[in-house]
Design an enzyme around this catalytic site. Structure first.
Site, PDB file in Angstrom:
ATOM      1  CB  VAL A 137       8.801   4.929  -0.916  1.00  0.00           C
ATOM      2  CG1 VAL A 137       9.808   5.615   0.040  1.00  0.00           C
ATOM      3  CG2 VAL A 137       8.905   5.312  -2.487  1.00  0.00           C
TER       4      VAL A 137
ATOM      5  N   GLY B 224       0.793  -1.367   0.019  1.00  0.00           N
ATOM      6  CA  GLY B 224       0.047   0.331  -0.161  1.00  0.00           C
ATOM      7  C   GLY B 224       0.943   1.388  -0.042  1.00  0.00           C
ATOM      8  CG  HIS B 225       4.114   3.927   1.869  1.00  0.00           C
ATOM      9  ND1 HIS B 225       5.492   4.119   1.514  1.00  0.00           N
ATOM     10  CD2 HIS B 225       3.516   5.000   2.571  1.00  0.00           C
ATOM     11  CE1 HIS B 225       5.599   5.382   2.196  1.00  0.00           C
ATOM     12  NE2 HIS B 225       4.480   5.999   2.372  1.00  0.00           N
ATOM     13  CG  PHE B 226       3.127   5.329  -2.484  1.00  0.00           C
ATOM     14  CD1 PHE B 226       2.038   5.760  -1.704  1.00  0.00           C
ATOM     15  CD2 PHE B 226       4.310   5.789  -2.015  1.00  0.00           C
ATOM     16  CE1 PHE B 226       2.026   6.835  -0.838  1.00  0.00           C
ATOM     17  CE2 PHE B 226       4.597   6.973  -1.124  1.00  0.00           C
ATOM     18  CZ  PHE B 226       3.546   7.363  -0.509  1.00  0.00           C
TER      19      PHE B 226
END
Length: 141
Positions: A55, A48-50
């Protein structure tokens, strides 16, 4: 002195997926520690990041630095079996990204101690370049 994951788990209460240190390369109890996080694409947070540009979240890098400092402080005989808690994060600067494939060097030096409280100067590096710097306040409880 090199500590592997089993030795780190004897010092820290953290476990997967929140244990963010793969090994400790050097350590002086109560003074400093240097550890490493080998970042892979399979880290849970990258979903989810990203998704389009993975990252490592900066707050997790700060947590990894705190865990390295906790290894140093909790290795003191009087602190064995205790937990080090965050008391504060000051002068924190993010200077670069951590992405899959990076080997992050995590260095924390204990610069002040008074009773159960203390302060560590923490720096994370990728390929010799500073990516995060922070002053971490902790309390042993």
């Amino acid at each position: 002195m090199r500590l592997g994951i089993k030795e780190i788990e004897q010092i820290l209460p953290h476990r997967h997926p929140f244990l963010l240190v793969d090994y400790i390369e050097e350590m002086e109890p109560g003074v400093s520690a240097v550890g490493y996080k080998c970042v892979t694409f399979h880290e849970d947070f990258f979903r989810g990041h990203f998704p389009q540009e993975p990252v490592m979240p900066g707050v997790l890098t700060v947590e990894a630095l705190a865990q390295v400092g906790a290894v140093a402080i909790l290795s003191l005989e009087e602190n064995k079996g205790k937990t080090a808690y965050f008391g504060g994060i000051n002068k924190c600067r993010f200077k670069g990204k951590i992405v899959p494939g990076d080997k992050v060097k995590l260095e924390t030096k204990i610069v002040k101690r008074k009773g159960p409280m203390g302060v560590g100067e923490a720096t994370a590096y990728v390929d010799g370049k500073v990516v995060v710097k922070a002053e971490l306040t902790f309390m042993v409880g």
